[in-house]
Each structure stands twice: as C-alpha cells, then as structure tokens.
Design a protein around this motif. Structure first.
Motif, PDB file in Angstrom:
ATOM      1  N   PRO A  18       0.822  -1.220   0.000  1.00 19.92           N
ATOM      2  CA  PRO A  18       0.000   0.000   0.000  1.00 19.92           C
ATOM      3  C   PRO A  18       0.856   1.270   0.000  1.00 19.92           C
ATOM      4  CG  PRO A  18      -0.944  -1.592   1.494  1.00 19.92           C
ATOM      5  CD  PRO A  18       0.396  -2.148   1.061  1.00 19.92           C
ATOM      6  N   LEU A  19       1.986   1.241   0.711  1.00 19.59           N
ATOM      7  CA  LEU A  19       2.891   2.401   0.700  1.00 19.59           C
ATOM      8  C   LEU A  19       3.498   2.606  -0.686  1.00 19.59           C
ATOM      9  CD1 LEU A  19       4.684   1.872   4.143  1.00 19.59           C
ATOM     10  CD2 LEU A  19       2.868   3.518   3.587  1.00 19.59           C
ATOM     11  N   VAL A  20       3.873   1.510  -1.344  1.00 16.10           N
ATOM     12  CA  VAL A  20       4.388   1.595  -2.712  1.00 16.10           C
ATOM     13  C   VAL A  20       3.326   2.206  -3.630  1.00 16.10           C
ATOM     14  CG1 VAL A  20       5.040   0.191  -4.724  1.00 16.10           C
ATOM     15  CG2 VAL A  20       6.074  -0.271  -2.487  1.00 16.10           C
ATOM     16  N   MET A  21       2.081   1.787  -3.469  1.00 16.79           N
ATOM     17  CA  MET A  21       1.000   2.315  -4.310  1.00 16.79           C
ATOM     18  C   MET A  21       0.804   3.812  -4.086  1.00 16.79           C
ATOM     19  SD  MET A  21      -1.627  -0.899  -4.112  1.00 16.79           S
ATOM     20  CE  MET A  21      -2.926  -0.063  -5.016  1.00 16.79           C
ATOM     21  N   ILE A  22       0.924   4.260  -2.863  1.00 21.09           N
ATOM     22  CA  ILE A  22       0.827   5.705  -2.578  1.00 21.09           C
ATOM     23  C   ILE A  22       1.945   6.434  -3.313  1.00 21.09           C
ATOM     24  CG2 ILE A  22       1.085   7.460  -0.774  1.00 21.09           C
ATOM     25  CD1 ILE A  22      -0.384   5.421   1.112  1.00 21.09           C
ATOM     26  N   GLY A  23       3.150   5.888  -3.252  1.00 17.63           N
ATOM     27  CA  GLY A  23       4.276   6.490  -3.973  1.00 17.63           C
ATOM     28  C   GLY A  23       4.050   6.515  -5.471  1.00 17.63           C
ATOM     29  N   LEU A  24       3.533   5.436  -6.030  1.00 14.13           N
ATOM     30  CA  LEU A  24       3.262   5.384  -7.471  1.00 14.13           C
ATOM     31  C   LEU A  24       2.177   6.390  -7.873  1.00 14.13           C
ATOM     32  CD1 LEU A  24       3.395   1.528  -7.953  1.00 14.13           C
ATOM     33  CD2 LEU A  24       4.976   3.196  -8.981  1.00 14.13           C
ATOM     34  N   ALA A  25       1.177   6.546  -7.026  1.00 16.24           N
ATOM     35  CA  ALA A  25       0.115   7.519  -7.319  1.00 16.24           C
ATOM     36  C   ALA A  25       0.638   8.947  -7.229  1.00 16.24           C
ATOM     37  CB  ALA A  25      -1.054   7.317  -6.354  1.00 16.24           C
ATOM     38  N   ALA A  26       1.681   9.162  -6.432  1.00 16.98           N
ATOM     39  CA  ALA A  26       2.250  10.506  -6.273  1.00 16.98           C
ATOM     40  C   ALA A  26       3.192  10.884  -7.414  1.00 16.98           C
ATOM     41  CB  ALA A  26       2.987  10.603  -4.945  1.00 16.98           C
ATOM     42  N   VAL A  27       3.667   9.907  -8.182  1.00 18.05           N
ATOM     43  CA  VAL A  27       4.642  10.191  -9.244  1.00 18.05           C
ATOM     44  C   VAL A  27       4.155  11.255 -10.223  1.00 18.05           C
ATOM     45  CG1 VAL A  27       5.806   9.207 -11.272  1.00 18.05           C
ATOM     46  CG2 VAL A  27       5.941   8.060  -9.070  1.00 18.05           C
ATOM     47  N   PRO A  28       2.954  11.128 -10.793  1.00 18.00           N
ATOM     48  CA  PRO A  28       2.545  12.153 -11.767  1.00 18.00           C
ATOM     49  C   PRO A  28       2.373  13.543 -11.143  1.00 18.00           C
ATOM     50  CG  PRO A  28       0.794  10.539 -11.454  1.00 18.00           C
ATOM     51  CD  PRO A  28       1.979  10.059 -10.689  1.00 18.00           C
ATOM     52  N   ILE A  29       2.048  13.587  -9.876  1.00 19.69           N
ATOM     53  CA  ILE A  29       1.930  14.878  -9.190  1.00 19.69           C
ATOM     54  C   ILE A  29       3.318  15.486  -9.009  1.00 19.69           C
ATOM     55  CG2 ILE A  29       1.245  15.993  -7.027  1.00 19.69           C
ATOM     56  CD1 ILE A  29      -0.875  13.666  -6.803  1.00 19.69           C
ATOM     57  N   ALA A  30       4.259  14.654  -8.598  1.00 21.30           N
ATOM     58  CA  ALA A  30       5.621  15.128  -8.330  1.00 21.30           C
ATOM     59  C   ALA A  30       6.368  15.504  -9.604  1.00 21.30           C
ATOM     60  CB  ALA A  30       6.396  14.067  -7.560  1.00 21.30           C
ATOM     61  N   ALA A  39      -5.560   9.186 -18.499  1.00 22.98           N
ATOM     62  CA  ALA A  39      -4.568   8.302 -19.117  1.00 22.98           C
ATOM     63  C   ALA A  39      -3.850   7.492 -18.046  1.00 22.98           C
ATOM     64  CB  ALA A  39      -3.572   9.114 -19.943  1.00 22.98           C
ATOM     65  N   TRP A  40      -3.514   8.122 -16.920  1.00 22.92           N
ATOM     66  CA  TRP A  40      -2.858   7.405 -15.823  1.00 22.92           C
ATOM     67  C   TRP A  40      -3.780   6.311 -15.292  1.00 22.92           C
ATOM     68  CZ3 TRP A  40      -3.499   6.134 -10.730  1.00 22.92           C
ATOM     69  CH2 TRP A  40      -2.363   5.743 -10.031  1.00 22.92           C
ATOM     70  N   LEU A  41      -5.059   6.647 -15.124  1.00 24.45           N
ATOM     71  CA  LEU A  41      -6.030   5.676 -14.645  1.00 24.45           C
ATOM     72  C   LEU A  41      -6.182   4.532 -15.649  1.00 24.45           C
ATOM     73  CD1 LEU A  41      -8.004   4.963 -12.398  1.00 24.45           C
ATOM     74  CD2 LEU A  41      -9.729   6.319 -13.591  1.00 24.45           C
ATOM     75  N   GLY A  42      -6.184   4.856 -16.938  1.00 25.05           N
ATOM     76  CA  GLY A  42      -6.252   3.823 -17.976  1.00 25.05           C
ATOM     77  C   GLY A  42      -5.057   2.890 -17.900  1.00 25.05           C
ATOM     78  N   ASP A 109       5.301   8.785 -16.015  1.00 21.17           N
ATOM     79  CA  ASP A 109       3.921   9.027 -15.604  1.00 21.17           C
ATOM     80  C   ASP A 109       3.027   7.812 -15.865  1.00 21.17           C
ATOM     81  OD1 ASP A 109       1.860  10.525 -14.563  1.00 21.17           O
ATOM     82  OD2 ASP A 109       1.469  11.607 -16.416  1.00 21.17           O
ATOM     83  N   LEU A 110       2.927   7.392 -17.128  1.00 17.45           N
ATOM     84  CA  LEU A 110       2.068   6.252 -17.446  1.00 17.45           C
ATOM     85  C   LEU A 110       2.639   4.949 -16.892  1.00 17.45           C
ATOM     86  CD1 LEU A 110       0.913   7.062 -21.084  1.00 17.45           C
ATOM     87  CD2 LEU A 110      -0.330   7.367 -18.934  1.00 17.45           C
ATOM     88  N   GLY A 111       3.955   4.850 -16.839  1.00 13.43           N
ATOM     89  CA  GLY A 111       4.582   3.663 -16.244  1.00 13.43           C
ATOM     90  C   GLY A 111       4.200   3.503 -14.793  1.00 13.43           C
ATOM     91  N   SER A 112       4.148   4.620 -14.060  1.00 13.42           N
ATOM     92  CA  SER A 112       3.744   4.536 -12.650  1.00 13.42           C
ATOM     93  C   SER A 112       2.284   4.093 -12.541  1.00 13.42           C
ATOM     94  CB  SER A 112       3.964   5.865 -11.923  1.00 13.42           C
ATOM     95  OG  SER A 112       3.078   6.855 -12.381  1.00 13.42           O
ATOM     96  N   GLY A 113       1.451   4.522 -13.477  1.00 12.89           N
ATOM     97  CA  GLY A 113       0.050   4.080 -13.481  1.00 12.89           C
ATOM     98  C   GLY A 113      -0.067   2.588 -13.740  1.00 12.89           C
ATOM     99  N   ALA A 114       0.680   2.089 -14.731  1.00 11.81           N
ATOM    100  CA  ALA A 114       0.629   0.665 -15.057  1.00 11.81           C
ATOM    101  C   ALA A 114       1.117  -0.180 -13.881  1.00 11.81           C
ATOM    102  CB  ALA A 114       1.462   0.383 -16.308  1.00 11.81           C
TER     103      ALA A 114
END
Length: 187
Positions: A18-30, A39-42, A109-114
């Motif tokens: 779950p912590l990794v997922m929080i970090g991945l979700a923060a990537v496009p913001i950062a 696109a990230w959600l896709g 960005d998209l890599g973090s979403g995938a």
C-alpha cells in the motif's frame, strides 16, 4: 527462523505494497508529466488486467516448475494453513524490474500508473489468497466458489486452477479444473 520472523515476513506485503502504491500515485503529481489523470487511470486498469496473466504464468511456470521456487511453493501446498508466502524481497525485485521496464516503455507518468495497477493486482491476490486459506468460508458466501476452485488446485497438484484472482487464463489455456465428476470447470 522464529514464528515472529515468519509472521512479520508473511504480513509485510500488506504494509509495504500500500505504501508503494501511494508512492506510485504521487509520481505524476511530483513530476508534472503531461499525461492526464484519465490516461494514468487507464494505464492502471491495464496494469491490473495484466496482473491476472502475470499471476497465472508465474504460478504455473515458476512456482510449479523452477526448482528453487517450486520448493518454496511445495511448502505452501504441504501446509496451506501456515503463514507461507512469496518472500517480499522476491516480489519487490519483480516490482522494481517491472517499474523500470514500464518507465522505459511508457514514460515515468504512465509507467507509474501501469505498475500501480499491477501492484494493486498483487495486493488483491495476497489478500484473497490469505482469505481463502485462513478465513472460515461457508457455502453460499461470496468467496466460497473461489475457495472451492483453489482447493481443487491444492488437492489435484500441478494440474490446473493456477489463477487465484481469476480463472480466466485457466480457461484460455485449458487448465481450468472441474469438480470431481465433471470434465471441465464451469465459469
């Protein structure tokens, strides 16, 4: 290894990922890369769907065929109620390699979403597999069918039902197991 070490190792996925997922979700913001939230959600949905294939292939061909991993997995088959899981260092190395490949192929960005989706799939698998082996599931309850299909995998050895979160790929590749008395599993 002590019981405490085994327990910490077993439950570490439920804290780390779950912590990794929080970090991945923060990537496009950062990074403020140009991909849109849609696109990230896709990409996350594609990663989640890809997880089902990764789960099937890893379970069928790595956990049941490769000697080192087969030994670890055989211990789980021998004692399915014990707190035995994939060591976190192993799943984390796969995650890092997948993230680097996705970053190279799709951009950060998209890599973090995938990889968010792939990690969500793994975490769902971890929870579901825990539930199937450690919760009392009565006939008619939502997880009963999955528990029964997973139990067929455990009792019929290497024959099939390699998917835990989905039997889709078992049906595609002809490894779906039927209950005794039937010739093929029904969906």
């Amino acid at each position: 290894m002590t019981l405490r070490e085994v327990t910490i190792g077993y439950y570490s996925d439920f804290l780390v990922y779950p912590l990794v997922m929080i970090g991945l979700a923060a990537v496009p913001i950062a990074t403020r890369e140009p991909a849109s939230a849609l696109a990230w959600l896709g990409a996350a949905v594609v990663g989640l769907c890809l997880w089902t294939l990764v789960e099937y292939l890893a379970h069928r061909f790595i956990l049941h065929k490769v000697p080192y991993f087969r030994g670890l997995h055989d211990a789980h088959h021998a004692a399915p109620g014990d707190l035995i899981s994939t060591p976190i260092w192993m799943s984390f190395l796969v995650l890092v390699a997948s993230f680097l490949a996705a970053w190279w192929l799709l951009g950060l960005d998209l890599g973090s979403g995938a990889i968010f989706g792939l990690t969500a799939g793994y975490l769902y698998y971890s929870f579901l597999h825990h539930i199937l082996h450690h919760w009392r599931i009565v006939p008619g309850s939502p997880f009963y069918g999955l528990k029964h299909k997973h139990a067929l995998h455990h009792h019929r050895h290497d024959e099939g039902n390699f998917g835990v979160t989905s039997l889709f790929w078992d049906h595609v590749f002809g490894t779906a197991l039927a209950a005794p008395g039937r010739t093929r599993a029904k969906g």
